[in-house]
Design a protein around this motif. Structure first.
Motif, PDB file in Angstrom:
ATOM      1  N   GLN A  26      13.645   4.524  -1.925  1.00 46.49           N
ATOM      2  CA  GLN A  26      13.161   5.754  -1.296  1.00 46.49           C
ATOM      3  C   GLN A  26      12.694   5.515   0.144  1.00 46.49           C
ATOM      4  O   GLN A  26      12.241   6.447   0.812  1.00 46.49           O
ATOM      5  CB  GLN A  26      11.998   6.342  -2.112  1.00 46.49           C
ATOM      6  CG  GLN A  26      12.389   6.825  -3.481  1.00 46.49           C
ATOM      7  CD  GLN A  26      13.268   8.058  -3.429  1.00 46.49           C
ATOM      8  OE1 GLN A  26      13.218   8.837  -2.489  1.00 46.49           O
ATOM      9  NE2 GLN A  26      14.088   8.229  -4.448  1.00 46.49           N
ATOM     10  N   ASN A  27      12.758   4.263   0.581  1.00 49.31           N
ATOM     11  CA  ASN A  27      12.285   3.874   1.926  1.00 49.31           C
ATOM     12  C   ASN A  27      10.813   4.211   2.138  1.00 49.31           C
ATOM     13  O   ASN A  27      10.411   4.652   3.220  1.00 49.31           O
ATOM     14  CB  ASN A  27      13.140   4.511   3.025  1.00 49.31           C
ATOM     15  CG  ASN A  27      14.548   3.971   3.012  1.00 49.31           C
ATOM     16  OD1 ASN A  27      14.760   2.764   2.851  1.00 49.31           O
ATOM     17  ND2 ASN A  27      15.522   4.851   3.152  1.00 49.31           N
ATOM     18  N   ILE A  28      10.011   4.020   1.081  1.00 46.69           N
ATOM     19  CA  ILE A  28       8.569   4.195   1.181  1.00 46.69           C
ATOM     20  C   ILE A  28       7.967   2.807   1.314  1.00 46.69           C
ATOM     21  O   ILE A  28       8.250   1.919   0.507  1.00 46.69           O
ATOM     22  CB  ILE A  28       7.997   4.920  -0.059  1.00 46.69           C
ATOM     23  CG1 ILE A  28       8.603   6.330  -0.170  1.00 46.69           C
ATOM     24  CG2 ILE A  28       6.478   4.977   0.006  1.00 46.69           C
ATOM     25  CD1 ILE A  28       8.231   7.068  -1.435  1.00 46.69           C
ATOM     26  N   GLU A  29       7.159   2.610   2.353  1.00 47.20           N
ATOM     27  CA  GLU A  29       6.648   1.278   2.649  1.00 47.20           C
ATOM     28  C   GLU A  29       5.542   0.867   1.678  1.00 47.20           C
ATOM     29  O   GLU A  29       4.453   1.450   1.658  1.00 47.20           O
ATOM     30  CB  GLU A  29       6.119   1.204   4.081  1.00 47.20           C
ATOM     31  CG  GLU A  29       5.765  -0.213   4.472  1.00 47.20           C
ATOM     32  CD  GLU A  29       5.314  -0.360   5.911  1.00 47.20           C
ATOM     33  OE1 GLU A  29       4.808  -1.437   6.250  1.00 47.20           O
ATOM     34  OE2 GLU A  29       5.452   0.607   6.689  1.00 47.20           O
ATOM     35  N   LEU A  30       5.857  -0.150   0.882  1.00 45.81           N
ATOM     36  CA  LEU A  30       4.928  -0.712  -0.087  1.00 45.81           C
ATOM     37  C   LEU A  30       4.152  -1.837   0.584  1.00 45.81           C
ATOM     38  O   LEU A  30       4.737  -2.797   1.072  1.00 45.81           O
ATOM     39  CB  LEU A  30       5.687  -1.249  -1.306  1.00 45.81           C
ATOM     40  CG  LEU A  30       4.882  -1.996  -2.351  1.00 45.81           C
ATOM     41  CD1 LEU A  30       3.877  -1.065  -3.023  1.00 45.81           C
ATOM     42  CD2 LEU A  30       5.818  -2.604  -3.390  1.00 45.81           C
ATOM     43  N   LEU A  31       2.828  -1.722   0.573  1.00 39.00           N
ATOM     44  CA  LEU A  31       1.983  -2.754   1.161  1.00 39.00           C
ATOM     45  C   LEU A  31       1.438  -3.702   0.098  1.00 39.00           C
ATOM     46  O   LEU A  31       1.278  -4.898   0.348  1.00 39.00           O
ATOM     47  CB  LEU A  31       0.825  -2.119   1.935  1.00 39.00           C
ATOM     48  CG  LEU A  31       1.240  -1.166   3.062  1.00 39.00           C
ATOM     49  CD1 LEU A  31       0.020  -0.502   3.671  1.00 39.00           C
ATOM     50  CD2 LEU A  31       2.029  -1.910   4.130  1.00 39.00           C
ATOM     51  N   GLN A  32       1.150  -3.161  -1.089  1.00 44.85           N
ATOM     52  CA  GLN A  32       0.604  -3.981  -2.169  1.00 44.85           C
ATOM     53  C   GLN A  32       0.854  -3.270  -3.486  1.00 44.85           C
ATOM     54  O   GLN A  32       0.822  -2.037  -3.560  1.00 44.85           O
ATOM     55  CB  GLN A  32      -0.897  -4.181  -1.964  1.00 44.85           C
ATOM     56  CG  GLN A  32      -1.540  -5.126  -2.945  1.00 44.85           C
ATOM     57  CD  GLN A  32      -3.039  -5.285  -2.675  1.00 44.85           C
ATOM     58  OE1 GLN A  32      -3.617  -4.588  -1.853  1.00 44.85           O
ATOM     59  NE2 GLN A  32      -3.655  -6.194  -3.385  1.00 44.85           N
ATOM     60  N   LEU A  54       9.554   9.751  -8.415  1.00 42.81           N
ATOM     61  CA  LEU A  54       9.861   8.390  -8.856  1.00 42.81           C
ATOM     62  C   LEU A  54       8.994   8.003 -10.047  1.00 42.81           C
ATOM     63  O   LEU A  54       9.489   7.470 -11.048  1.00 42.81           O
ATOM     64  CB  LEU A  54       9.652   7.397  -7.700  1.00 42.81           C
ATOM     65  CG  LEU A  54       9.711   5.912  -8.060  1.00 42.81           C
ATOM     66  CD1 LEU A  54      11.113   5.523  -8.496  1.00 42.81           C
ATOM     67  CD2 LEU A  54       9.262   5.064  -6.871  1.00 42.81           C
ATOM     68  N   LEU A  55       7.704   8.267  -9.950  1.00 39.79           N
ATOM     69  CA  LEU A  55       6.785   7.926 -11.033  1.00 39.79           C
ATOM     70  C   LEU A  55       7.157   8.656 -12.318  1.00 39.79           C
ATOM     71  O   LEU A  55       7.291   8.040 -13.378  1.00 39.79           O
ATOM     72  CB  LEU A  55       5.341   8.245 -10.634  1.00 39.79           C
ATOM     73  CG  LEU A  55       4.746   7.415  -9.501  1.00 39.79           C
ATOM     74  CD1 LEU A  55       3.386   7.969  -9.096  1.00 39.79           C
ATOM     75  CD2 LEU A  55       4.645   5.951  -9.886  1.00 39.79           C
TER      76      LEU A  55
END
Length: 188
Positions: A26-32, A54-55
């Motif tokens: 989805q090109n969502i930036e995951l940081l942690q 998505l969830l």
């Protein structure tokens, strides 16, 4: 904008992988990422909607209330405790949870019971029984060794709880050679 999201039903490393892969697509930036929590760099409401979709498509959901968040943190903490055997809580379960979650146990217990309709202790027993089922299927340990790994004082204590929860003895369960395990996110 960096934001934490608390997620219901994230119970294993596979859940983490599924979400990591989905967020990447989805090109969502995951940081942690860890059980029960995502830290994302969200840039728009559209990305939040993509996250919700998505969830939901993978059996997860966003946690809204502080009560639900605390309940999910209890579940995650208990699941983590059972991932590494032998189970080694250096103090009572109540003290362990109070320290790990930064709240008084009376509050944690009350919120959990109201939210889930079951006590933390009963929930933990159910988790331990699922772990026993997993160990039985692995066919590497005898029942006494399983009891010791899960911090039961005696095999009879484990046997009694197992029969109470499943309706069958450990020996009967083992002899059936079938997978009667429950998914951790479906335990209640």
């Amino acid at each position: 904008m960096v934001k934490d999201f608390y997620i219901k039903n994230m119970v294993c490393d596979r859940c983490i992988k599924v979400l990591r892969d989905g967020l990447d697509k989805q090109n969502i930036e995951l940081l942690q990422i860890e059980l029960g929590r995502l830290r994302l760099d969200i840039e728009s409401d559209d990305e939040i909607e993509k996250l919700k979709t998505l969830l939901e498509s993978n059996g997860f959901s966003l946690i809204g209330s502080t009560e639900e968040k605390l309940t999910e943190l209890v579940k995650v903490e208990l699941i983590k405790a059972l991932q590494e055997l032998p189970l080694e809580l250096d103090k009572k379960l109540s003290a362990h949870l109070a320290d790990a979650l930064g709240h008084e146990y009376s509050k944690i217990s009350k919120v959990f019971s109201i939210t889930e309709g079951i006590t933390i202790e009963k929930y933990f027993i159910k988790l331990k029984i699922e772990k026993v089922k997993e160990l039985v299927q692995a066919k590497e340990l005898n029942f006494t060794e399983m009891a010791q790994l899960l911090d039961y004082s005696h095999i009879n204590h484990l046997s009694g709880q197992f029969k109470s929860e499943t309706g069958m003895s450990l020996t009967a369960y083992k002899s059936q050679q079938k997978n009667f395990r429950n998914a951790l996110d479906k335990i209640m």
